[in-house]
Scaffold this active site. Structure first.
Site, PDB file in Angstrom:
ATOM      1  N   ARG A  16       0.875  -1.171   0.000  1.00 25.95           N
ATOM      2  CA  ARG A  16       0.000   0.000   0.000  1.00 25.95           C
ATOM      3  C   ARG A  16       0.916   1.226   0.000  1.00 25.95           C
ATOM      4  O   ARG A  16       1.927   1.234   0.688  1.00 25.95           O
ATOM      5  CB  ARG A  16      -0.917  -0.025   1.222  1.00 25.95           C
ATOM      6  CG  ARG A  16      -1.659  -1.384   1.311  1.00 25.95           C
ATOM      7  CD  ARG A  16      -2.834  -1.361   2.232  1.00 25.95           C
ATOM      8  NE  ARG A  16      -3.249  -2.713   2.590  1.00 25.95           N
ATOM      9  CZ  ARG A  16      -4.297  -3.349   2.066  1.00 25.95           C
ATOM     10  NH1 ARG A  16      -5.047  -2.773   1.170  1.00 25.95           N
ATOM     11  NH2 ARG A  16      -4.610  -4.561   2.461  1.00 25.95           N
ATOM     12  N   ASP A  23     -12.475  -9.896  -1.078  1.00 21.25           N
ATOM     13  CA  ASP A  23     -13.712  -9.336  -0.516  1.00 21.25           C
ATOM     14  C   ASP A  23     -14.931  -9.426  -1.441  1.00 21.25           C
ATOM     15  O   ASP A  23     -16.061  -9.287  -0.988  1.00 21.25           O
ATOM     16  CB  ASP A  23     -13.515  -7.864  -0.139  1.00 21.25           C
ATOM     17  CG  ASP A  23     -12.598  -7.718   1.049  1.00 21.25           C
ATOM     18  OD1 ASP A  23     -12.485  -8.685   1.825  1.00 21.25           O
ATOM     19  OD2 ASP A  23     -11.980  -6.650   1.197  1.00 21.25           O
TER      20      ASP A  23
HETATM   21  P1  ATP Z   1      -8.137  -4.756  -0.936  1.00 24.20           P
HETATM   22  O1  ATP Z   1      -9.565  -4.794  -1.417  1.00 24.20           O
HETATM   23  O2  ATP Z   1      -7.515  -6.108  -0.939  1.00 24.20           O
HETATM   24  O3  ATP Z   1      -7.928  -3.988   0.338  1.00 24.20           O
HETATM   25  P2  ATP Z   1      -7.361  -2.402  -2.388  1.00 24.20           P
HETATM   26  O4  ATP Z   1      -6.842  -2.222  -3.771  1.00 24.20           O
HETATM   27  O5  ATP Z   1      -8.716  -1.831  -2.095  1.00 24.20           O
HETATM   28  O6  ATP Z   1      -7.289  -3.956  -2.074  1.00 24.20           O
HETATM   29  P3  ATP Z   1      -6.087  -0.303  -0.845  1.00 24.20           P
HETATM   30  O7  ATP Z   1      -5.067  -0.378   0.223  1.00 24.20           O
HETATM   31  O8  ATP Z   1      -7.369   0.363  -0.543  1.00 24.20           O
HETATM   32  O9  ATP Z   1      -6.299  -1.808  -1.356  1.00 24.20           O
HETATM   33  O10 ATP Z   1      -5.441   0.446  -2.115  1.00 24.20           O
HETATM   34  C1  ATP Z   1      -4.186   0.047  -2.645  1.00 24.20           C
HETATM   35  C2  ATP Z   1      -3.389   1.262  -3.019  1.00 24.20           C
HETATM   36  O11 ATP Z   1      -4.096   2.006  -4.007  1.00 24.20           O
HETATM   37  C3  ATP Z   1      -3.178   2.242  -1.879  1.00 24.20           C
HETATM   38  O12 ATP Z   1      -2.072   1.908  -1.072  1.00 24.20           O
HETATM   39  C4  ATP Z   1      -2.914   3.538  -2.632  1.00 24.20           C
HETATM   40  O13 ATP Z   1      -1.587   3.604  -3.081  1.00 24.20           O
HETATM   41  C5  ATP Z   1      -3.834   3.386  -3.840  1.00 24.20           C
HETATM   42  N1  ATP Z   1      -5.082   4.126  -3.563  1.00 24.20           N
HETATM   43  C6  ATP Z   1      -6.107   3.737  -2.774  1.00 24.20           C
HETATM   44  N2  ATP Z   1      -7.070   4.679  -2.723  1.00 24.20           N
HETATM   45  C7  ATP Z   1      -6.632   5.706  -3.499  1.00 24.20           C
HETATM   46  C8  ATP Z   1      -7.155   6.974  -3.845  1.00 24.20           C
HETATM   47  N3  ATP Z   1      -8.340   7.390  -3.383  1.00 24.20           N
HETATM   48  N4  ATP Z   1      -6.412   7.762  -4.657  1.00 24.20           N
HETATM   49  C9  ATP Z   1      -5.229   7.350  -5.144  1.00 24.20           C
HETATM   50  N5  ATP Z   1      -4.676   6.155  -4.841  1.00 24.20           N
HETATM   51  C10 ATP Z   1      -5.363   5.341  -4.043  1.00 24.20           C
END
Ligand code: ATP
Length: 322
Positions: A72, A128
């Protein structure tokens, strides 16, 4: 398109490797090069990359996690961070980016595409199953299988010792893993974040049932349930059952790891293949989804802004059969 970039981002999910393999093999078949970046956006910002040929993705289809690793990144959430990432992408001559990840990863992908004109396609890789527009995400079915296996084992102990078990499964905002696990493992109750939890109702149900024949039980609690996690719920319920032993098991990260099942390997292979073809067709800011067995293209905007909903039918089913 001659060169594409690839990252896995967010939480790891079983089947991500199968998706990487499909992307690389499909690209290779179409004379496209693939540059993989390690550790999601974090590795991208450090330009930590590797050229991937069809031979580099041998023997990974059956492995859990992601060999590109994932992370992340808070820097990528900033405009400056995305500018830097865009320069790195362009410095490699990369003309399109495939992001395997969840809703957060797609928000980032959507932004870098809008701000810097980089075509992006997302493959939903998250246990999820919380993305709108796809029936399934890569890793979800394997996570459910893992949770079911664990609950089956717990049931043996619960039945042998007359115990009431509260089993916490993953799902901060989404109760689908809990619901499916509850149905398949024959749980006595399922508590999920999407619906208000009425503990009095659960207690009354258990009391009535215990008075009759039941001598053990399993309640599945999604970690984001409104009454708190399994420990909290167990504490509240235990007060009502002083003569019963309640136990808590938090399945935690065992649900993320492990070999992807057949369903996830095939889903990931189809989605990875579809993502490369989508970039070749000039598509942009779309997620590859699956709906009614067919691959579909879902605008990233839709996938991330709308919540996947819980089917009322599944809720009824769990209640009817418990
Ligand atoms: P999971 O569903 O397994 O948690 P995810 O992709 O939702 O996976 P996140 O940690 O929410 O996991 O997002 C991964 C990365 O995407 C973050 O560490 C960040 O770098 C980027 N990211 C998340 N939200 C944003 C946003 N609103 N704007 C820009 N980058 C984002």
């Amino acid at each position: 398109m001659k060169k594409i970039g690839l990252i896995t981002s967010g939480g790891d999910a079983p089947g991500m490797n199968a998706c990487i393999r499909a992307v690389v093999r499909t690209a290779s078949l179409n004379d496209m090069e693939v540059t993989g970046f390690y550790r999601g956006y974090e590795g991208l910002l450090e330009n930590d990359n590797v050229g991937l040929t069809r031979y580099d993705v041998r023997n990974i289809i059956h492995r859990g996690g992601t060999f590109l690793k994932t992370a992340r990144s808070s820097e990528f959430r900033t405009k400056d961070g995305r500018s830097k990432a865009s320069s790195i992408i362009k410095s490699h001559g990369i003309e399109g980016l495939i992001v395997i990840g969840g809703d957060g990863s797609f928000m980032g992908a959507n932004l870098i595409s809008m701000e810097h004109g980089i075509p992006v396609i997302g493959c939903p890789g998250t246990i999820d199953n919380d993305l709108f527009g796809t029936d399934y995400t890569i890793g979800y079915q394997t996570a459910v299988d893992t949770a079911i296996g664990a609950v089956d084992n717990i049931r043996d102990t619960a039945a042998s010792h007359n115990r009431l078990f509260f089993v916490e499964v993953m799902g901060r905002d989404a109760g689908l893993i809990a619901l499916r696990t509850g149905i398949a493992a024959g749980a006595e109750g399922v508590l999920i974040p999407e619906t208000p939890t009425d503990l009095n109702r659960l207690v009354n149900y258990l009391k009535t049932d215990f008075k009759k024949k039941r001598r053990s039980g399993i309640i599945i609690v999604a970690e984001g349930d409104s009454e708190g996690g399994a420990y909290e719920v167990a504490k509240k319920v235990q007060n009502e059952f002083p003569n019963w032993e309640t136990k808590v098991t938090v399945l935690g990260h065992i649900q993320r790891g492990g070999k992807p099942n057949g369903f996830d390997r095939i889903l990931a292979s189809r989605m990875g293949h579809g993502a490369v073809l989508a970039l070749r067709e000039g598509r942009n800011r779309e997620m590859i989804g699956i709906s009614g067995g067919q691959l579909v293209h879902v605008p990233l905007d839709h996938a991330i802004k709308h919540n996947a909903t819980i089917s009322p039918y599944l809720l009824e089913l769990v209640e009817a059969l418990s």
